[in-house]
Motif scaffolding. Sequence first.
Motif, PDB file in Angstrom:
ATOM      1  N   LEU A 165       0.822  -1.208   0.000  1.00  0.00           N
ATOM      2  CA  LEU A 165       0.000   0.000   0.000  1.00  0.00           C
ATOM      3  C   LEU A 165       0.854   1.254   0.000  1.00  0.00           C
ATOM      4  CD1 LEU A 165      -2.738  -0.898   2.646  1.00  0.00           C
ATOM      5  CD2 LEU A 165      -2.967  -0.897   0.177  1.00  0.00           C
ATOM      6  N   ARG A 195      -4.549  -3.134  -4.122  1.00  0.00           N
ATOM      7  CA  ARG A 195      -6.005  -3.012  -4.233  1.00  0.00           C
ATOM      8  C   ARG A 195      -6.601  -4.226  -4.923  1.00  0.00           C
ATOM      9  NH1 ARG A 195      -7.174   0.929  -8.591  1.00  0.00           N
ATOM     10  NH2 ARG A 195      -6.603  -0.965  -9.736  1.00  0.00           N
ATOM     11  N   CYS A 198      -6.715  -7.168  -2.643  1.00  0.00           N
ATOM     12  CA  CYS A 198      -7.825  -7.039  -1.688  1.00  0.00           C
ATOM     13  C   CYS A 198      -9.148  -7.419  -2.343  1.00  0.00           C
ATOM     14  CB  CYS A 198      -7.898  -5.611  -1.152  1.00  0.00           C
ATOM     15  SG  CYS A 198      -6.546  -5.134  -0.063  1.00  0.00           S
ATOM     16  N   CYS A 221      -8.501  -1.861   1.149  1.00  0.00           N
ATOM     17  CA  CYS A 221      -8.879  -1.487  -0.219  1.00  0.00           C
ATOM     18  C   CYS A 221      -9.382  -0.046  -0.266  1.00  0.00           C
ATOM     19  CB  CYS A 221      -9.957  -2.448  -0.730  1.00  0.00           C
ATOM     20  SG  CYS A 221     -10.366  -2.197  -2.471  1.00  0.00           S
ATOM     21  N   ILE A 224      -6.720   2.667  -0.009  1.00  0.00           N
ATOM     22  CA  ILE A 224      -6.069   3.003  -1.276  1.00  0.00           C
ATOM     23  C   ILE A 224      -7.003   3.822  -2.156  1.00  0.00           C
ATOM     24  CG2 ILE A 224      -4.859   2.048  -3.287  1.00  0.00           C
ATOM     25  CD1 ILE A 224      -4.862  -0.645  -1.768  1.00  0.00           C
ATOM     26  N   ASP A 225      -8.234   3.366  -2.239  1.00  0.00           N
ATOM     27  CA  ASP A 225      -9.208   3.949  -3.169  1.00  0.00           C
ATOM     28  C   ASP A 225     -10.519   4.207  -2.418  1.00  0.00           C
ATOM     29  OD1 ASP A 225     -10.737   4.714  -5.280  1.00  0.00           O
ATOM     30  OD2 ASP A 225     -10.633   2.804  -6.376  1.00  0.00           O
ATOM     31  N   ASN A 228     -13.870   3.427  -4.121  1.00  0.00           N
ATOM     32  CA  ASN A 228     -13.991   2.175  -4.864  1.00  0.00           C
ATOM     33  C   ASN A 228     -15.393   1.597  -4.651  1.00  0.00           C
ATOM     34  OD1 ASN A 228     -13.743  -0.978  -5.033  1.00  0.00           O
ATOM     35  ND2 ASN A 228     -11.995  -0.162  -6.152  1.00  0.00           N
TER      36      ASN A 228
END
Length: 333
Positions: A165, A195, A198, A221, A224-225, A228
């Motif tokens: 990450l 990601r 994950c 996840c 990171i985003d 998402n």
Amino acid sequence: KDQPVFRDIIAPGKNAGAVVTTSPRLADSASAQLRIVAPRRIVGYPLVVNITATDELIFDAWNGTAIFIASGAGLFALLLLLAINHPRPLPLGDLLAILWHDTDEARRRHALRQLIYRLRRLGCGVSTACDRVAILASTVEFDVTSTLRPAWLSEASLQEIEAALNPFPGYNHTFSNFFSEWLDGIRSKSAARARDACLLRMRKAKHEGRWANLFDWTTPCLRIDPLNEEATLARAEALAMSGSKREAQLVLERYLDDLGESTKTLGLPARVLRRRISELPDTTVAANSALPIGREREFAVLSTAATEVRTGRATTVVVHGAAGTGKTHILAH
């Protein structure tokens, strides 16, 4: 004893070996850069010798297991470039452009020769044949490049995914603008792989009905985003199936708020799931065998009360909360 390095390193009992720290030096209390120090306590004398590591200390075990820490900006940057591209050699011109873009040709060639000379002195074989630079080693193990292997997505441990990450934590040296852009690109690729790893585990956990595990995998996840869609919907579904219907709906409502004007088009799956969760009967949720996520403390209180009742002691517990927060489910559990 008032200096940060004493408080953070010597006081907890670290008096030998080498330690990575961001504790500011006494000479520069405002500086909190990543560095390596060798703490030593002199017996019978109130003195702590705090030695900032030399290149020789960092590369001491080059032929065995080497750990590279950003102590010398040039050496680390060069090794980073060569290690990531291994076994492919890097064209000399590309190296010069990335590391010293704004420097004249003669000076940057001289700087590169000096770095290569230092690496060779430290035991790192470097080839410069045909105006191409490469590490002379059959194998270079590098955690960032390992994430690019196809099998890594399914084989990586949680620890490896967490590391992917944020590769090179604490290393923010702006050696050059080109190098910074290149480093940001490597970090983005690594985070994208983390990601994807994950998401792969989330799909498997959902398929097998492991709701608590599904919830856990959505956390890195979404780190990171944050927007998402798949991770957000999975997190809400995991909460709902674990008895926390209201919290699941809040997750979706925050997601729709963050989407803003894009809600009408991009937010359709979230709105559909929110409606499905609101229509989900409590009996369906209560039938799930998993303990409601985030209700461990409340469950412990109820378990203690149940134990006391079995011994003959009268106990009353009031379970209260808004609709959809998991009251029925935790009592059934």
